[in-house]
Design an enzyme around this catalytic site. Structure first.
Site, mmCIF file in Angstrom:
data_model
loop_
_atom_site.group_PDB
_atom_site.id
_atom_site.type_symbol
_atom_site.label_atom_id
_atom_site.label_comp_id
_atom_site.label_asym_id
_atom_site.label_seq_id
_atom_site.Cartn_x
_atom_site.Cartn_y
_atom_site.Cartn_z
ATOM 1 N N PRO A 35 4.598 2.291 -3.584
ATOM 2 C CA PRO A 35 4.777 1.126 -2.722
ATOM 3 C C PRO A 35 6.125 0.470 -3.000
ATOM 4 C CG PRO A 35 3.225 0.667 -4.495
ATOM 5 C CD PRO A 35 3.520 2.133 -4.554
ATOM 6 N N ASP A 36 6.708 -0.134 -1.985
ATOM 7 C CA ASP A 36 7.975 -0.857 -2.163
ATOM 8 C C ASP A 36 7.634 -2.322 -2.442
ATOM 9 O OD1 ASP A 36 10.390 -2.334 -1.763
ATOM 10 O OD2 ASP A 36 11.205 -0.572 -0.762
ATOM 11 N N ILE A 37 7.811 -2.741 -3.676
ATOM 12 C CA ILE A 37 7.386 -4.084 -4.093
ATOM 13 C C ILE A 37 8.230 -5.152 -3.401
ATOM 14 C CG2 ILE A 37 7.081 -5.615 -6.095
ATOM 15 C CD1 ILE A 37 6.844 -2.961 -7.775
ATOM 16 N N LYS A 95 14.932 -4.175 3.459
ATOM 17 C CA LYS A 95 13.866 -4.750 2.622
ATOM 18 C C LYS A 95 13.468 -6.141 3.103
ATOM 19 C CE LYS A 95 14.516 -1.641 -0.972
ATOM 20 N NZ LYS A 95 13.598 -0.981 -1.870
ATOM 21 N N ASN A 150 13.115 5.731 -15.821
ATOM 22 C CA ASN A 150 14.572 5.623 -15.735
ATOM 23 C C ASN A 150 15.094 4.820 -16.932
ATOM 24 O OD1 ASN A 150 14.615 2.677 -15.024
ATOM 25 N ND2 ASN A 150 13.395 3.474 -13.322
HETATM 26 O O1 PMT Z 1 17.313 -3.398 -17.018
HETATM 27 P P1 PMT Z 1 18.798 -3.257 -17.330
HETATM 28 O O2 PMT Z 1 19.052 -2.166 -18.340
HETATM 29 O O3 PMT Z 1 19.421 -4.568 -17.705
HETATM 30 O O4 PMT Z 1 19.516 -2.749 -16.001
HETATM 31 C C1 PMT Z 1 19.586 -3.608 -14.885
HETATM 32 C C2 PMT Z 1 19.374 -2.841 -13.576
HETATM 33 C C3 PMT Z 1 20.510 -1.854 -13.377
HETATM 34 C C4 PMT Z 1 18.023 -2.096 -13.589
HETATM 35 C C5 PMT Z 1 19.351 -3.937 -12.449
HETATM 36 O O5 PMT Z 1 20.571 -4.626 -12.439
HETATM 37 C C6 PMT Z 1 19.085 -3.310 -11.090
HETATM 38 O O6 PMT Z 1 19.975 -2.832 -10.409
HETATM 39 N N1 PMT Z 1 17.794 -3.311 -10.657
HETATM 40 C C7 PMT Z 1 17.336 -2.646 -9.436
HETATM 41 C C8 PMT Z 1 17.046 -1.216 -9.726
HETATM 42 C C9 PMT Z 1 16.539 -0.459 -8.493
HETATM 43 O O7 PMT Z 1 15.461 0.053 -8.516
HETATM 44 O O8 PMT Z 1 17.355 -0.509 -7.457
HETATM 45 P P2 PMT Z 1 17.056 0.224 -6.037
HETATM 46 O O9 PMT Z 1 18.359 0.147 -5.327
HETATM 47 O O10 PMT Z 1 16.457 1.563 -6.263
HETATM 48 O O11 PMT Z 1 15.986 -0.689 -5.370
HETATM 49 C C10 PMT Z 1 16.331 -1.774 -4.526
HETATM 50 C C11 PMT Z 1 15.409 -2.928 -4.758
HETATM 51 O O12 PMT Z 1 14.086 -2.571 -4.388
HETATM 52 C C12 PMT Z 1 15.333 -3.444 -6.186
HETATM 53 O O13 PMT Z 1 15.239 -4.836 -6.132
HETATM 54 C C13 PMT Z 1 14.028 -2.849 -6.704
HETATM 55 O O14 PMT Z 1 13.422 -3.706 -7.681
HETATM 56 C C14 PMT Z 1 13.194 -2.800 -5.442
HETATM 57 N N2 PMT Z 1 12.193 -1.727 -5.398
HETATM 58 C C15 PMT Z 1 12.575 -0.420 -5.388
HETATM 59 C C16 PMT Z 1 11.610 0.542 -5.262
HETATM 60 C C17 PMT Z 1 10.260 0.169 -5.158
HETATM 61 N N3 PMT Z 1 9.310 1.081 -5.046
HETATM 62 N N4 PMT Z 1 9.917 -1.123 -5.194
HETATM 63 C C18 PMT Z 1 10.869 -2.083 -5.295
HETATM 64 O O15 PMT Z 1 10.561 -3.252 -5.335
#
Ligand code: PMT
Length: 410
Positions: free
Chosen positions: A318-320, A355, A220
């Site tokens: 996996p969901d970290i 989460k 991404n």
């Molecule tokens: O890196 P930049 O260009 O500065 O952009 C910043 C950002 C937009 C990436 C950042 O601000 C942000 O939003 N990060 C989270 C991105 C994300 O994966 O969001 P999500 O809504 O899909 O996931 C929710 C949370 O679960 C996040 O904390 C993510 O790290 C975590 N996650 C998601 C999937 C996974 N398999 N494991 C996780 O830990």
């Protein structure tokens, strides 16, 4: 820092462009820097130390022993300077820097130097484009050295291409900007409230890459800027920071321990290990939710592997964040982000519960939003309530997020 001129160490190596270092020195002095010079033996074949001595009014270091600079010149010079610029830097010296070889005064000083190290490569185009030189350059960038890329043009050897040392006036401007930025950061660092002193903070940042075959992957647009800003803020507030980073082009912030990973599985392992004794874990990384079920051991070819290419089978990663939150003790604070294209706060609230995080930083992502930008606009969501914040630079937002975390921790 006491009120004084920025101190710059100018390293000169054996390259035809060494004559430009004399002019560079003058421009740096005009820009109010106090400059000292260290040269390699080969550099003295191009320009005499006497020229630099006359202009700086200080002895020029060339050797490690019987030095006029100090009984232990490489340590004295490394500790004296606020920045060390090596211009021009030959392929040979770059290779030494990349591999920790310290066999003369200049390279020993570079190894001992804690101040920002700036390298301006200058050489023949083929030497510059050689895979060994490019690999050394990549290694130096990865380690956080400032590389001042060479200009392209007609070279002393008659070849045309990249390898020219930029003009001294431009070089001096860039060097001064870097040193002043670093000194300002140091000052801010020294002045920052140390309210995270003795705390370990773990931050995930950047994207993950999930391989499809030898040449393709799913990923991404995350640049890592948000996560790296959080790492800088935590460091400035006194924390011991571990940054678990996916592939990004950002340098590791000084004073931060960085663990580079590629896939979600690798990020999970590195995060879980670092999180064990952490007070705060922040999952900023944009982790791929799914990965290809199988990774082909060769490049999937159109015409041969059409079935595999057109029907990519995916399995869940996996969901970290969830795994960290489930394993967390009551004294650990776990923070997640929510990246949404619509209904940002509603989905953010759902993620807080799903989460098991203590705080969710919800942000809108899309073209020109969130990913890759220097600013971000978020809503902080916790069991205590919600707070919508105006758009601000990611580094500033990082401090606001830590303020909220510390309030939650009580
Ligand atoms: O890196 P930049 O260009 O500065 O952009 C910043 C950002 C937009 C990436 C950042 O601000 C942000 O939003 N990060 C989270 C991105 C994300 O994966 O969001 P999500 O809504 O899909 O996931 C929710 C949370 O679960 C996040 O904390 C993510 O790290 C975590 N996650 C998601 C999937 C996974 N398999 N494991 C996780 O830990």
């Amino acid at each position: 820092m006491e009120d004084r001129k920025p101190r710059l160490l100018l390293g000169v190596t054996g390259c035809i462009a060494a004559y430009k270092s004399v002019e560079l020195l003058r421009f740096l002095q005009k820009a109010s820097a106090e400059v000292r010079v260290v040269m390699t033996e080969s550099a003295t074949e191009f320009v005499g130390p006497a020229t630099f001595e006359a202009l700086t009014g200080a002895p020029v270091g060339t050797g490690l022993f019987r030095s006029a600079v100090d009984p232990i010149p490489h340590i004295a010079l490394a500790e004296w300077c606020d920045g060390f610029v090596i211009a021009p830097c030959t392929a040979n010296v770059m290779a030494k820097l990349a591999h920790g070889i310290a066999d003369d005064l200049l390279t020993s000083t570079a190894l001992a130097c804690m101040a920002p190290l700036m390298v301006a490569p200058a050489m023949n185009v083929h030497m510059y484009e050689n895979a060994a030189t490019q690999a050394n350059l990549a290694l130096l960038k990865e380690r956080g050295l400032y590389i001042i890329e060479p200009d392209s043009g007609y070279l002393a050897c008659g070849d045309v291409g990249p390898g020219r040392l930029p003009e001294p006036a431009e070089l001096a401007q860039r060097v001064m900007a870097l040193v002043q930025e670093s000194l300002a950061g140091e000052l801010a660092h020294a002045e920052a409230v140390q309210d995270l002193a003795d705390a370990k903070v773990v931050i995930t940042a950047g994207p993950t890459r999930e391989p499809i075959d030898e040449v393709r992957y799913l990923s991404n647009y995350s640049s890592g800027k948000m996560g790296y800003s959080l790492a800088e803020a935590a460091r400035d507030r006194g924390a011991a920071v571990t940054l678990v980073s996916g592939p990004v082009s950002l340098s590791c912030p000084e004073g931060v321990e960085r663990v580079m990973v590629t896939t979600a599985q690798e990020m999970l392992e590195a995060t879980m290990e670092a999180a064990q004794d952490a007070a705060i874990v922040i999952c900023t990384a944009a982790v791929a939710d799914y990965r290809p079920a199988q990774v082909a051991d060769h490049k999937l070819k159109k015409g041969q592997d059409d079935e595999a290419l057109s029907r990519l089978q995916l399995v869940e990663n996996p969901d970290i964040l969830k795994t960290v939150a489930q394993a967390a003790g009551s004294d650990q604070t776990v923070v997640g982000f929510a990246a949404e294209t619509d209904s940002v706060v509603d989905y953010g609230r759902e993620k807080l519960a799903a989460k098991g995080a203590d705080l969710i930083v919800a942000n809108e992502v899309g073209p020109q939003k969130g990913f890759g930008q220097d600013t971000n606009e978020v809503t902080l969501i916790s069991a205590q309530g919600e707070q919508s914040l105006p758009s601000m630079p990611k580094r500033q937002l990082a401090d606001v997020i830590f303020d909220a975390i510390l309030e939650l921790r009580g």
